[in-house]
Design an enzyme around this catalytic site. Sequence first.
Site, mmCIF file in Angstrom:
data_model
loop_
_atom_site.group_PDB
_atom_site.id
_atom_site.type_symbol
_atom_site.label_atom_id
_atom_site.label_comp_id
_atom_site.label_asym_id
_atom_site.label_seq_id
_atom_site.Cartn_x
_atom_site.Cartn_y
_atom_site.Cartn_z
ATOM 1 N N ASP A 158 -8.776 -9.985 9.356
ATOM 2 C CA ASP A 158 -8.263 -8.638 9.033
ATOM 3 C C ASP A 158 -9.231 -7.504 9.364
ATOM 4 O OD1 ASP A 158 -5.998 -7.175 7.885
ATOM 5 O OD2 ASP A 158 -7.338 -6.668 6.239
ATOM 6 N N GLY A 205 -4.121 -4.039 -1.428
ATOM 7 C CA GLY A 205 -4.763 -3.042 -0.583
ATOM 8 C C GLY A 205 -5.095 -1.743 -1.305
ATOM 9 N N ARG A 232 0.843 -1.200 0.000
ATOM 10 C CA ARG A 232 0.000 0.000 0.000
ATOM 11 C C ARG A 232 0.876 1.249 0.000
ATOM 12 N NH1 ARG A 232 -1.752 0.657 4.373
ATOM 13 N NH2 ARG A 232 -1.126 -1.241 5.449
ATOM 14 N N ASP A 264 2.008 -20.389 21.014
ATOM 15 C CA ASP A 264 2.150 -20.097 22.436
ATOM 16 C C ASP A 264 1.391 -18.841 22.862
ATOM 17 O OD1 ASP A 264 3.833 -22.258 23.515
ATOM 18 O OD2 ASP A 264 5.240 -21.562 21.976
ATOM 19 N N TYR A 286 -1.693 -3.415 -6.783
ATOM 20 C CA TYR A 286 -1.426 -4.116 -5.526
ATOM 21 C C TYR A 286 -2.685 -4.192 -4.637
ATOM 22 C CZ TYR A 286 -0.373 -5.212 -0.818
ATOM 23 O OH TYR A 286 -0.463 -5.799 0.404
ATOM 24 N N ARG A 323 4.056 -4.063 17.383
ATOM 25 C CA ARG A 323 5.345 -4.720 17.230
ATOM 26 C C ARG A 323 6.361 -3.798 17.873
ATOM 27 N NH1 ARG A 323 7.745 -8.260 13.125
ATOM 28 N NH2 ARG A 323 5.706 -8.704 12.236
ATOM 29 N N ARG A 374 1.898 -12.291 -0.881
ATOM 30 C CA ARG A 374 0.624 -12.646 -0.216
ATOM 31 C C ARG A 374 -0.097 -13.784 -0.916
ATOM 32 N NH1 ARG A 374 -1.517 -8.955 3.943
ATOM 33 N NH2 ARG A 374 0.170 -7.493 4.307
ATOM 34 N N SER A 382 -0.664 -3.739 10.308
ATOM 35 C CA SER A 382 -0.385 -4.613 9.169
ATOM 36 C C SER A 382 0.877 -5.433 9.406
ATOM 37 C CB SER A 382 -0.215 -3.770 7.915
ATOM 38 O OG SER A 382 -1.396 -3.034 7.693
ATOM 39 N N ALA A 383 0.800 -6.713 9.045
ATOM 40 C CA ALA A 383 1.919 -7.648 9.184
ATOM 41 C C ALA A 383 2.422 -7.765 10.621
ATOM 42 C CB ALA A 383 3.060 -7.288 8.227
ATOM 43 N N CYS A 384 1.496 -7.718 11.577
ATOM 44 C CA CYS A 384 1.865 -7.876 12.983
ATOM 45 C C CYS A 384 1.151 -9.048 13.647
ATOM 46 C CB CYS A 384 1.616 -6.582 13.746
ATOM 47 S SG CYS A 384 2.771 -5.286 13.285
ATOM 48 N N LYS A 406 -9.597 -2.488 2.234
ATOM 49 C CA LYS A 406 -9.221 -1.353 3.075
ATOM 50 C C LYS A 406 -10.023 -0.098 2.719
ATOM 51 C CE LYS A 406 -6.771 -3.768 5.600
ATOM 52 N NZ LYS A 406 -5.445 -4.307 5.605
ATOM 53 N N HIS A 459 -9.762 -2.715 12.103
ATOM 54 C CA HIS A 459 -8.704 -3.554 11.514
ATOM 55 C C HIS A 459 -8.418 -4.703 12.483
ATOM 56 C CE1 HIS A 459 -4.398 -3.576 9.551
ATOM 57 N NE2 HIS A 459 -5.192 -4.472 9.024
ATOM 58 N N LYS A 491 -2.198 -10.725 12.850
ATOM 59 C CA LYS A 491 -3.645 -11.004 12.934
ATOM 60 C C LYS A 491 -3.990 -12.359 12.318
ATOM 61 C CE LYS A 491 -4.883 -7.212 10.884
ATOM 62 N NZ LYS A 491 -3.510 -6.697 10.772
HETATM 63 P P1 GTP Z 1 -1.958 -7.846 7.454
HETATM 64 O O1 GTP Z 1 -2.522 -8.872 6.520
HETATM 65 O O2 GTP Z 1 -0.910 -6.992 6.802
HETATM 66 O O3 GTP Z 1 -2.997 -7.009 8.094
HETATM 67 O O4 GTP Z 1 -1.092 -8.641 8.556
HETATM 68 P P2 GTP Z 1 -1.439 -9.548 9.824
HETATM 69 O O5 GTP Z 1 -1.597 -8.678 11.019
HETATM 70 O O6 GTP Z 1 -2.528 -10.494 9.510
HETATM 71 O O7 GTP Z 1 -0.044 -10.323 10.033
HETATM 72 P P3 GTP Z 1 0.317 -11.875 9.885
HETATM 73 O O8 GTP Z 1 -0.439 -12.732 10.849
HETATM 74 O O9 GTP Z 1 0.231 -12.243 8.461
HETATM 75 O O10 GTP Z 1 1.846 -11.882 10.348
HETATM 76 C C1 GTP Z 1 2.814 -11.095 9.718
HETATM 77 C C2 GTP Z 1 4.203 -11.607 10.022
HETATM 78 O O11 GTP Z 1 4.423 -11.661 11.441
HETATM 79 C C3 GTP Z 1 4.441 -13.014 9.490
HETATM 80 O O12 GTP Z 1 5.731 -13.092 8.949
HETATM 81 C C4 GTP Z 1 4.333 -13.875 10.718
HETATM 82 O O13 GTP Z 1 5.083 -15.051 10.591
HETATM 83 C C5 GTP Z 1 4.834 -12.955 11.835
HETATM 84 N N1 GTP Z 1 4.205 -13.270 13.143
HETATM 85 C C6 GTP Z 1 2.891 -13.482 13.376
HETATM 86 N N2 GTP Z 1 2.652 -13.794 14.674
HETATM 87 C C7 GTP Z 1 3.861 -13.766 15.290
HETATM 88 C C8 GTP Z 1 4.288 -14.000 16.640
HETATM 89 O O14 GTP Z 1 3.512 -14.306 17.544
HETATM 90 N N3 GTP Z 1 5.619 -13.853 16.892
HETATM 91 C C9 GTP Z 1 6.508 -13.525 15.911
HETATM 92 N N4 GTP Z 1 7.779 -13.400 16.243
HETATM 93 N N5 GTP Z 1 6.147 -13.297 14.624
HETATM 94 C C10 GTP Z 1 4.846 -13.413 14.314
HETATM 95 C C1 SPV Z 2 -2.640 -4.702 5.372
HETATM 96 O O1 SPV Z 2 -1.693 -4.103 4.835
HETATM 97 O O2 SPV Z 2 -3.054 -4.407 6.519
HETATM 98 C C2 SPV Z 2 -3.299 -5.815 4.670
HETATM 99 C C3 SPV Z 2 -2.941 -6.070 3.288
HETATM 100 O O3 SPV Z 2 -4.149 -6.477 5.241
HETATM 101 S S1 SPV Z 2 -3.701 -4.931 2.215
HETATM 102 O O4 SPV Z 2 -4.970 -5.517 1.773
HETATM 103 O O5 SPV Z 2 -2.798 -4.766 1.105
HETATM 104 O O6 SPV Z 2 -3.950 -3.696 2.875
HETATM 105 MN MN MN Z 3 -4.564 -5.741 7.267
#
Ligand code: GTP
Ligand code: SPV
Ligand code: MN
Length: 608
Positions: A294, A216, A86, A518, A214, A423, A392, A265-267, A223, A243, A269
């Site tokens: 999401d 998002g 995004r 865990d 792309y 994070r 993705r 994002s990418a944390c 989004k 979110h 979920k």
């Molecule tokens: P969006 O789709 O962008 O909204 O992301 P999301 O919040 O759904 O994140 P997702 O669960 O896809 O995790 C993103 C990254 O964080 C991946 O590389 C996971 O492997 C990593 N990750 C997820 N949960 C954990 C955790 O509990 N610990 C660690 N160290 N990494 C994690």
């Molecule tokens: C995010 O970035 O929080 C996502 C992927 O879930 S996207 O749909 O590209 O926004």
């Molecule tokens: Mn998201």
Amino acid sequence: MGQASSGIGARKTGETQMTQHKGLLKWVEEMTQLCQPDRVVWCDGSEEEKKRLEKQALSSGELIELNPKKLPGCFLHRTAQNDVARTENLTFICTLRKEDAGPNNNWMSPNEAYAKASTIFRGAMKARTMYVIPFSMGQVSSPFSKIGVELTDSIYVVLNMRIMTRMGTPVLNVLGANGEFTKGLHSKADLDINRRLILHFPEDNTIWSVGSGYGGNVLLGKKCLALRIASWLGKKEGWMAEHMLVLGIEKPNGEIKFITAAFPSACGKTNLAMIVPPEGLKHKGYKIWTVGDDIAWLRIGRDGQLRAVNPEAGFFGVLPGTNSKTNAVAMATIKRNTIYTNVVLAPDKTVWWEGGDGEPPQEGMDWKGNPWKPGMKDKHGKPIPGAQPNSRFTAPIGQCPTYHPKLDDPEGVPISAVVFGGRRAHVTPLVYESFNWQHGVYVASQMASERTAAQYGKQGEVRRDPMAMFPFCGYNMADYFAHWLAMGKRMKNPPKIFHVNWFRTGQDGKFLWPGFGDNLRVLEWILKRVEGHGEARETAIGYIPTSKAIDLTGLHLKPNVMDELLSIDRQTWLEDLKLQEAFYAQFGERLPKEIRTELEGLKKRLEA
Ligand code: GTP
Ligand code: SPV
Ligand code: MN
């Protein structure tokens, strides 16, 4: 409407067959005039249509077919190299008054935005087909769902929207002759980042996205509609678009408790939404249900309880780091009928990504389509990743082994706890509980997180991301905080609000907490607190588990790790409060006084 799409000049027949909605027909006609596609195809959502579009995308190279034995119904797509996440700096909220968009959004006046984008859209679909995608966010015909129509010149978008939303003829039937819908216009145009704009016009219920392919930026139901436009509608209509993932934890007695959690994002979920109980907790017999990964739409039910629905029908999930150990449920979900974007293509037409299962292929093609081998380095000696860090998968939620349609209640599932998290290498402990709703809203409003690959910008930089909604709140975030506070007052039993951090690191820079499965240990403590037990000590920031309160059976943590994870450093927190104050200052007088009251309260407690 299969026939109408089969040839040039199909437009007229298609329109009259598909809908009697004059407003919709007029708008499609106007956008056709603007974009000048060769033809217009109304999508019906049928299998036949899916097959036809896949075939076209294969012949144009937009999709690559994957190994039909190992990955049946799966495809690979590569985006343009400058179009992998995004682009928040090119994303705008276009309200008449700038202050309604707030300091959290880029703003452009609607007139300027329409004019600017029109010059890019004009003629952008020449020699292309414009697809008309009617879609529903939420179940078709539920009173809580929202209908949108996306016009796009990308087959990739159509095929993704098919997975991510309920789309096609049934939606037009519900829309009828004069139903309300969000107008979404998308064109790849020339994929030039300098001519890329993601524009939202909440006052017109309209989204214009141009110059990107792309997820998002272009899957406008996600989004753009389900968060930015929906948050605006929610404020007006008394509900919330968040979110958030939604998951259910079923106990052996059959009782299911539902939790929502908002992480940036990418944390984590998707991972938490599909959590698998760790060995040490297996004997307790928990069963996990995935409702959404999401986005959650939250309403107060007739019973006064907070309820959540997942408006989506699929997952658009992060691949790097996803494997059978970290997320076995996702791995099972993406074995068929999945679109993979920006990963390694192996010679046997399977796919691979960093942190995926097994060894990388000895040679293959990287996400850019270049020959690639593991261990390759660029001219600065840096390893060349095979998959893009924000690569993705798009997969139907129905394929998820922990999903059950009976939990897809149009009224929503009742929520017992709301969890926020970021994070953060330092500062925030593994978990803490807020004192009450108002304090919880403050805790969520000061959330911060390190930037990830899900958006352009400096990776790792800590930025404030209230409720994980900073990039997605379609209006002034000060008003959004006020809305959260007001919603709490309307609930009979507001759920308890928690904050978690799976990403705290030790001296060696490594994560202190094992994370993934865990994390259920932490959720278990959260549920105990909701039920009125679960041991905690009161601290300045909230309730923190006592050292024995989290069940660590089977987990062999080094001594003191738990103490470190649950510790708070007053000085670091007082430093952080300064950053919080600077963040809140941009909202001026519009910031609800309750937020300041809570901040002052925390400061006093930390100084005491
Ligand atoms: P969006 O789709 O962008 O909204 O992301 P999301 O919040 O759904 O994140 P997702 O669960 O896809 O995790 C993103 C990254 O964080 C991946 O590389 C996971 O492997 C990593 N990750 C997820 N949960 C954990 C955790 O509990 N610990 C660690 N160290 N990494 C994690
Ligand atoms: C995010 O970035 O929080 C996502 C992927 O879930 S996207 O749909 O590209 O926004
Ligand atoms: Mn998201």
